[in-house]
Design a protein around this motif. Sequence first.
Motif, PDB file in Angstrom:
ATOM      1  N   LEU A 103       0.830  -1.203   0.000  1.00  0.00           N
ATOM      2  CA  LEU A 103       0.000   0.000   0.000  1.00  0.00           C
ATOM      3  C   LEU A 103       0.865   1.255   0.000  1.00  0.00           C
ATOM      4  O   LEU A 103       1.961   1.257   0.564  1.00  0.00           O
ATOM      5  N   SER A 104       0.371   2.301  -0.644  1.00  0.00           N
ATOM      6  CA  SER A 104       1.044   3.602  -0.577  1.00  0.00           C
ATOM      7  C   SER A 104      -0.014   4.683  -0.422  1.00  0.00           C
ATOM      8  O   SER A 104      -1.109   4.600  -0.980  1.00  0.00           O
ATOM      9  N   ILE A 105       0.340   5.691   0.367  1.00  0.00           N
ATOM     10  CA  ILE A 105      -0.552   6.823   0.626  1.00  0.00           C
ATOM     11  C   ILE A 105       0.241   8.085   0.329  1.00  0.00           C
ATOM     12  O   ILE A 105       1.313   8.293   0.894  1.00  0.00           O
ATOM     13  N   THR A 106      -0.282   8.908  -0.581  1.00  0.00           N
ATOM     14  CA  THR A 106       0.384  10.160  -0.930  1.00  0.00           C
ATOM     15  C   THR A 106      -0.642  11.284  -0.970  1.00  0.00           C
ATOM     16  O   THR A 106      -1.839  11.044  -1.117  1.00  0.00           O
ATOM     17  N   ASP A 123      -1.151  17.590  -4.626  1.00  0.00           N
ATOM     18  CA  ASP A 123      -1.942  18.773  -4.949  1.00  0.00           C
ATOM     19  C   ASP A 123      -3.316  18.725  -4.274  1.00  0.00           C
ATOM     20  O   ASP A 123      -4.353  18.773  -4.918  1.00  0.00           O
ATOM     21  N   ARG A 124      -3.306  18.593  -2.944  1.00  0.00           N
ATOM     22  CA  ARG A 124      -4.517  18.550  -2.114  1.00  0.00           C
ATOM     23  C   ARG A 124      -5.420  17.359  -2.436  1.00  0.00           C
ATOM     24  O   ARG A 124      -6.613  17.373  -2.154  1.00  0.00           O
ATOM     25  N   GLN A 125      -4.862  16.323  -3.034  1.00  0.00           N
ATOM     26  CA  GLN A 125      -5.629  15.122  -3.326  1.00  0.00           C
ATOM     27  C   GLN A 125      -4.956  13.939  -2.637  1.00  0.00           C
ATOM     28  O   GLN A 125      -3.793  13.636  -2.899  1.00  0.00           O
ATOM     29  N   LEU A 126      -5.682  13.287  -1.736  1.00  0.00           N
ATOM     30  CA  LEU A 126      -5.189  12.105  -1.053  1.00  0.00           C
ATOM     31  C   LEU A 126      -5.347  10.921  -2.000  1.00  0.00           C
ATOM     32  O   LEU A 126      -6.453  10.661  -2.480  1.00  0.00           O
ATOM     33  N   VAL A 127      -4.258  10.236  -2.279  1.00  0.00           N
ATOM     34  CA  VAL A 127      -4.278   9.099  -3.201  1.00  0.00           C
ATOM     35  C   VAL A 127      -3.784   7.867  -2.455  1.00  0.00           C
ATOM     36  O   VAL A 127      -2.678   7.859  -1.919  1.00  0.00           O
ATOM     37  N   LEU A 142      -8.908  16.850  -0.692  1.00  0.00           N
ATOM     38  CA  LEU A 142      -8.876  17.417   0.650  1.00  0.00           C
ATOM     39  C   LEU A 142      -9.127  18.918   0.601  1.00  0.00           C
ATOM     40  O   LEU A 142      -8.584  19.615  -0.252  1.00  0.00           O
ATOM     41  N   ALA A 143      -9.923  19.399   1.522  1.00  0.00           N
ATOM     42  CA  ALA A 143     -10.189  20.832   1.616  1.00  0.00           C
ATOM     43  C   ALA A 143      -8.938  21.544   2.102  1.00  0.00           C
ATOM     44  O   ALA A 143      -8.038  20.934   2.689  1.00  0.00           O
ATOM     45  N   GLU A 144      -8.890  22.825   1.867  1.00  0.00           N
ATOM     46  CA  GLU A 144      -7.787  23.650   2.355  1.00  0.00           C
ATOM     47  C   GLU A 144      -7.722  23.518   3.875  1.00  0.00           C
ATOM     48  O   GLU A 144      -8.735  23.629   4.557  1.00  0.00           O
ATOM     49  N   GLY A 145      -6.549  23.233   4.405  1.00  0.00           N
ATOM     50  CA  GLY A 145      -6.375  23.109   5.841  1.00  0.00           C
ATOM     51  C   GLY A 145      -6.572  21.708   6.388  1.00  0.00           C
ATOM     52  O   GLY A 145      -6.397  21.477   7.580  1.00  0.00           O
ATOM     53  N   VAL A 146      -6.932  20.737   5.543  1.00  0.00           N
ATOM     54  CA  VAL A 146      -7.075  19.355   5.997  1.00  0.00           C
ATOM     55  C   VAL A 146      -5.765  18.631   5.710  1.00  0.00           C
ATOM     56  O   VAL A 146      -5.248  18.680   4.599  1.00  0.00           O
ATOM     57  N   GLU A 147      -5.238  17.978   6.737  1.00  0.00           N
ATOM     58  CA  GLU A 147      -3.952  17.291   6.627  1.00  0.00           C
ATOM     59  C   GLU A 147      -4.102  15.843   7.061  1.00  0.00           C
ATOM     60  O   GLU A 147      -4.979  15.516   7.866  1.00  0.00           O
ATOM     61  N   VAL A 148      -3.211  14.984   6.565  1.00  0.00           N
ATOM     62  CA  VAL A 148      -3.191  13.593   6.990  1.00  0.00           C
ATOM     63  C   VAL A 148      -2.462  13.525   8.327  1.00  0.00           C
ATOM     64  O   VAL A 148      -1.319  13.971   8.451  1.00  0.00           O
ATOM     65  N   ALA A 149      -3.134  12.989   9.337  1.00  0.00           N
ATOM     66  CA  ALA A 149      -2.557  12.888  10.678  1.00  0.00           C
ATOM     67  C   ALA A 149      -1.811  11.572  10.869  1.00  0.00           C
ATOM     68  O   ALA A 149      -0.916  11.480  11.692  1.00  0.00           O
ATOM     69  N   GLY A 150      -2.166  10.556  10.097  1.00  0.00           N
ATOM     70  CA  GLY A 150      -1.507   9.264  10.228  1.00  0.00           C
ATOM     71  C   GLY A 150      -2.318   8.174   9.574  1.00  0.00           C
ATOM     72  O   GLY A 150      -3.450   8.393   9.132  1.00  0.00           O
ATOM     73  N   GLU A 189      -5.052  -2.568  10.306  1.00  0.00           N
ATOM     74  CA  GLU A 189      -5.472  -3.402  11.425  1.00  0.00           C
ATOM     75  C   GLU A 189      -6.616  -4.299  10.980  1.00  0.00           C
ATOM     76  O   GLU A 189      -7.631  -3.808  10.456  1.00  0.00           O
ATOM     77  N   ASN A 190      -6.438  -5.606  11.138  1.00  0.00           N
ATOM     78  CA  ASN A 190      -7.487  -6.589  10.828  1.00  0.00           C
ATOM     79  C   ASN A 190      -8.030  -6.445   9.407  1.00  0.00           C
ATOM     80  O   ASN A 190      -9.232  -6.527   9.177  1.00  0.00           O
ATOM     81  N   GLY A 191      -7.164  -6.182   8.431  1.00  0.00           N
ATOM     82  CA  GLY A 191      -7.592  -6.071   7.042  1.00  0.00           C
ATOM     83  C   GLY A 191      -8.222  -4.738   6.687  1.00  0.00           C
ATOM     84  O   GLY A 191      -8.781  -4.589   5.608  1.00  0.00           O
ATOM     85  N   LEU A 192      -8.133  -3.769   7.589  1.00  0.00           N
ATOM     86  CA  LEU A 192      -8.684  -2.439   7.347  1.00  0.00           C
ATOM     87  C   LEU A 192      -7.553  -1.416   7.408  1.00  0.00           C
ATOM     88  O   LEU A 192      -6.744  -1.431   8.334  1.00  0.00           O
ATOM     89  N   LEU A 193      -7.519  -0.529   6.421  1.00  0.00           N
ATOM     90  CA  LEU A 193      -6.560   0.567   6.412  1.00  0.00           C
ATOM     91  C   LEU A 193      -7.285   1.814   6.897  1.00  0.00           C
ATOM     92  O   LEU A 193      -8.287   2.223   6.312  1.00  0.00           O
ATOM     93  N   HIS A 194      -6.784   2.390   7.988  1.00  0.00           N
ATOM     94  CA  HIS A 194      -7.371   3.603   8.552  1.00  0.00           C
ATOM     95  C   HIS A 194      -6.451   4.779   8.239  1.00  0.00           C
ATOM     96  O   HIS A 194      -5.260   4.731   8.545  1.00  0.00           O
ATOM     97  N   VAL A 195      -7.002   5.824   7.627  1.00  0.00           N
ATOM     98  CA  VAL A 195      -6.258   7.046   7.354  1.00  0.00           C
ATOM     99  C   VAL A 195      -6.956   8.159   8.131  1.00  0.00           C
ATOM    100  O   VAL A 195      -8.122   8.466   7.872  1.00  0.00           O
ATOM    101  N   ASP A 196      -6.243   8.737   9.080  1.00  0.00           N
ATOM    102  CA  ASP A 196      -6.818   9.794   9.905  1.00  0.00           C
ATOM    103  C   ASP A 196      -6.457  11.160   9.334  1.00  0.00           C
ATOM    104  O   ASP A 196      -5.313  11.401   8.944  1.00  0.00           O
TER     105      ASP A 196
END
Length: 143
Positions: A60-63, A66-70, A100-108, A112-119
């Motif tokens: 998996l990769s998370i990037t 340009d304000r787009q979470l991929v 992502l809206a202006e000011g929204v950032e990836v926190a982490g 876990e158990n086959g689920l990917l959580h992006v906060d």
Amino acid sequence: MTKLSFGAHPFLLGFDQLERLVERTAKSSNEGYPPFNIEQSSENGFRITLAVAGFREEDLSITVEDRQLVIRGKQSDDEGKRVYLHRGIAARAFQRSFVLAEGVEVAGAMIENGLLHVDLKRVVPEPRVQTIAISRGKERRNA
């Protein structure tokens, strides 16, 4: 009668980029795989959860581009090692995009158990009042 676009409305100055974001979101091909949830975890926090059973962390990769979470997933190819009598578990690559809206950032992120959580967290700027000086007409022309 001409159609007035959202970004060209006279009271919405500087929002033309919002219209482009809406168009980009509509064009993204997210099919339906893998399934996902979006939940509000706090007043300024969100969580995106994707069902990624069978994917390892290194698949998996998370990037943020340009304000787009991929979020991308691609399992390693072990086709030659196994002989399937029935294959009902999807092992295909995927790409999910979220604008992502202006000011929204990836926190982490965590798996876990086959689920990917992006906060995600929304950084709320401090309200500020700005006073604008008014100059005389002649001073402005000379500047």
